[in-house]
Design a protein around this motif. Structure first.
Motif, PDB file in Angstrom:
ATOM      1  N   TYR A  97       0.824  -1.203   0.000  1.00  0.00           N
ATOM      2  CA  TYR A  97       0.000   0.000   0.000  1.00  0.00           C
ATOM      3  C   TYR A  97       0.864   1.261   0.000  1.00  0.00           C
ATOM      4  O   TYR A  97       1.966   1.270   0.570  1.00  0.00           O
ATOM      5  N   PRO A  98       0.373   2.355  -0.596  1.00  0.00           N
ATOM      6  CA  PRO A  98       1.173   3.590  -0.710  1.00  0.00           C
ATOM      7  C   PRO A  98       1.136   4.436   0.567  1.00  0.00           C
ATOM      8  O   PRO A  98       0.867   5.638   0.529  1.00  0.00           O
ATOM      9  N   ILE A  99       1.378   3.789   1.700  1.00  0.00           N
ATOM     10  CA  ILE A  99       1.264   4.464   2.989  1.00  0.00           C
ATOM     11  C   ILE A  99       2.615   4.473   3.684  1.00  0.00           C
ATOM     12  O   ILE A  99       3.271   3.429   3.815  1.00  0.00           O
ATOM     13  N   THR A 100       3.017   5.658   4.126  1.00  0.00           N
ATOM     14  CA  THR A 100       4.238   5.808   4.914  1.00  0.00           C
ATOM     15  C   THR A 100       3.864   6.335   6.286  1.00  0.00           C
ATOM     16  O   THR A 100       3.136   7.327   6.394  1.00  0.00           O
ATOM     17  N   ILE A 101       4.340   5.664   7.320  1.00  0.00           N
ATOM     18  CA  ILE A 101       4.068   6.065   8.699  1.00  0.00           C
ATOM     19  C   ILE A 101       5.337   6.686   9.264  1.00  0.00           C
ATOM     20  O   ILE A 101       6.401   6.067   9.242  1.00  0.00           O
ATOM     21  N   SER A 102       5.215   7.904   9.743  1.00  0.00           N
ATOM     22  CA  SER A 102       6.369   8.593  10.328  1.00  0.00           C
ATOM     23  C   SER A 102       6.015   9.069  11.727  1.00  0.00           C
ATOM     24  O   SER A 102       5.118   9.889  11.901  1.00  0.00           O
ATOM     25  N   GLY A 103       6.738   8.551  12.707  1.00  0.00           N
ATOM     26  CA  GLY A 103       6.488   8.951  14.094  1.00  0.00           C
ATOM     27  C   GLY A 103       7.443  10.019  14.579  1.00  0.00           C
ATOM     28  O   GLY A 103       7.595  10.206  15.795  1.00  0.00           O
TER      29      GLY A 103
ATOM     30  N   GLU B 276       5.184   4.231  14.991  1.00  0.00           N
ATOM     31  CA  GLU B 276       5.079   3.585  13.689  1.00  0.00           C
ATOM     32  C   GLU B 276       4.584   2.148  13.810  1.00  0.00           C
ATOM     33  O   GLU B 276       3.721   1.705  13.034  1.00  0.00           O
ATOM     34  N   GLU B 277       5.073   1.432  14.797  1.00  0.00           N
ATOM     35  CA  GLU B 277       4.629   0.057  15.008  1.00  0.00           C
ATOM     36  C   GLU B 277       3.190   0.004  15.505  1.00  0.00           C
ATOM     37  O   GLU B 277       2.425  -0.907  15.137  1.00  0.00           O
ATOM     38  N   ASP B 278       2.794   0.973  16.332  1.00  0.00           N
ATOM     39  CA  ASP B 278       1.415   1.016  16.823  1.00  0.00           C
ATOM     40  C   ASP B 278       0.438   1.219  15.665  1.00  0.00           C
ATOM     41  O   ASP B 278      -0.626   0.573  15.615  1.00  0.00           O
ATOM     42  N   ILE B 279       0.779   2.120  14.738  1.00  0.00           N
ATOM     43  CA  ILE B 279      -0.105   2.375  13.597  1.00  0.00           C
ATOM     44  C   ILE B 279      -0.149   1.156  12.686  1.00  0.00           C
ATOM     45  O   ILE B 279      -1.224   0.743  12.219  1.00  0.00           O
TER      46      ILE B 279
ATOM     47  N   TRP C 232       0.665   9.841   3.953  1.00  0.00           N
ATOM     48  CA  TRP C 232       1.468   9.873   5.178  1.00  0.00           C
ATOM     49  C   TRP C 232       0.546   9.790   6.393  1.00  0.00           C
ATOM     50  O   TRP C 232      -0.512  10.430   6.421  1.00  0.00           O
ATOM     51  N   ILE C 233       0.968   9.047   7.390  1.00  0.00           N
ATOM     52  CA  ILE C 233       0.300   9.064   8.692  1.00  0.00           C
ATOM     53  C   ILE C 233       1.331   9.533   9.705  1.00  0.00           C
ATOM     54  O   ILE C 233       2.380   8.901   9.874  1.00  0.00           O
ATOM     55  N   ILE C 234       1.047  10.651  10.354  1.00  0.00           N
ATOM     56  CA  ILE C 234       1.989  11.264  11.290  1.00  0.00           C
ATOM     57  C   ILE C 234       1.258  11.642  12.577  1.00  0.00           C
ATOM     58  O   ILE C 234       0.024  11.725  12.594  1.00  0.00           O
ATOM     59  N   PRO C 235       1.976  11.878  13.671  1.00  0.00           N
ATOM     60  CA  PRO C 235       1.315  12.170  14.948  1.00  0.00           C
ATOM     61  C   PRO C 235       0.476  13.444  14.929  1.00  0.00           C
ATOM     62  O   PRO C 235       0.808  14.426  14.248  1.00  0.00           O
ATOM     63  N   TYR C 236      -0.599  13.395  15.687  1.00  0.00           N
ATOM     64  CA  TYR C 236      -1.414  14.582  15.961  1.00  0.00           C
ATOM     65  C   TYR C 236      -0.729  15.286  17.131  1.00  0.00           C
ATOM     66  O   TYR C 236      -0.997  14.999  18.295  1.00  0.00           O
ATOM     67  N   ASP C 237       0.173  16.196  16.809  1.00  0.00           N
ATOM     68  CA  ASP C 237       1.103  16.721  17.806  1.00  0.00           C
ATOM     69  C   ASP C 237       0.582  17.968  18.521  1.00  0.00           C
ATOM     70  O   ASP C 237      -0.579  18.359  18.365  1.00  0.00           O
ATOM     71  N   SER C 238       1.460  18.588  19.306  1.00  0.00           N
ATOM     72  CA  SER C 238       1.057  19.731  20.135  1.00  0.00           C
ATOM     73  C   SER C 238       0.570  20.906  19.306  1.00  0.00           C
ATOM     74  O   SER C 238      -0.352  21.627  19.704  1.00  0.00           O
ATOM     75  N   MET C 239       1.178  21.113  18.145  1.00  0.00           N
ATOM     76  CA  MET C 239       0.774  22.228  17.296  1.00  0.00           C
ATOM     77  C   MET C 239      -0.632  22.005  16.744  1.00  0.00           C
ATOM     78  O   MET C 239      -1.450  22.926  16.682  1.00  0.00           O
TER      79      MET C 239
END
Length: 273
Positions: free
Chosen positions: A7-13, A60-63, A91-98
């Motif tokens: 799949y064309p998905i990249t997970i970046s933590g 990344e492993e959790d996702i 891309w799947i990335i954290p929902y961070d403080s910003m």
């Protein structure tokens, strides 16, 4: 950084952006407001830089585990992932403080990376946000359910772009795209033998299948469902045999809509008298 096979998905933590923002905050007294804002916005680019540290790898492993152990274990999940364009990165990335400062604590955001669809699609999402002890108390808002909801948005954006999505307002649902994501999530939950479902995006109201189907029998919702059936993903979901599936059962919902509309008109006439 983790790329899903098939799949064309990249997970970046990566949390390098949080580190950078801490530095900007520390030197804030020596910067103008414009400089601080520019630097903080630039920090988002670090979301897409490999971070080999343990917190990033754990994210990344959790996702990956959520996708493989939950979403891809369902027929609707496999259908959704099979519709993702192979040549466009998601891309799947954290929902961070910003993001939390901008959009609130209980949220996840899916959008194009830029005005050019070819730059890809980004999902801001953190599974811990949707833990039962946090924002995931209600059915439909668990970690895997919320990720599935965002993946519906990502699939639609990746295939049609923002301009090709239906952002026309729809009562109780913000717009048609949120309506679609909620009802697709209901089908996903039904495949997991759920007994209660979400009526709409903008409410937390839950109901039985019969109660939610009565809501969906309203003419505006019937029209919304019919409008999505041209999407090959929606058409494929309409063939899935789950107890709750308004895309499959549109004919029955439409039949229910006619007497409801007649009843509504009669009530309006009675009030005028």
């Amino acid at each position: 950084m983790l790329r899903l096979k098939l799949y064309p998905i990249t997970i970046s933590g990566s949390t390098l952006d949080e580190d950078f923002r801490s530095i900007v905050t520390a030197i804030g007294p020596w910067l103008s407001a414009t400089q601080q804002d520019w630097l903080l916005r630039r920090s988002n680019r670090l979301d897409f830089v490999n971070d080999p540290r343990a917190p990033a790898q754990r994210y990344e492993e959790d996702i990956r585990a959520l996708i493989e152990a939950h979403l891809l274990r369902t027929e609707i999940g496999k259908t959704l992932f099979g519709m993702l364009p192979k040549d466009l990165r998601i891309w799947i990335i954290p929902y961070d403080s910003m993001a939390q400062t901008s959009f609130g604590a209980c949220n996840a955001i899916t959008s194009q990376m830029s005005s050019r669809l070819s730059d890809g699609v980004r999902i801001l999402y953190s599974p811990e946000t949707w833990a039962y002890s946090a924002c995931g108390r209600l059915p439909g808002y668990r970690a895997d359910e919320t990720l599935f909801h965002e993946m519906v948005h990502a699939c639609r954006l990746a295939r049609f772009g923002f301009e090709g999505n239906n952002h026309e307002p729809l009562r109780d649902n913000k717009d048609h795209e949120e309506f679609l994501a909620v009802q697709m999530s209901n089908v996903y939950r039904s495949e997991g033998n759920a007994k209660t479902f979400n009526h709409a995006y903008m409410t937390s109201k839950l109901g039985t299948q019969a109660e939610v189907e009565r809501t969906l029998s309203a003419p505006d919702f019937v029209k919304a469902i019919e409008g999505f059936l041209d999407d090959p993903f929606v058409a494929a979901v309409a063939k899935i045999n789950t107890a709750f599936n308004p895309f499959r059962d549109i004919a029955r919902l439409k039949a229910q809509a006619e007497p409801l509309e007649q009843q509504r008109k009669q009530q309006q006439q009675h009030r005028r008298k």
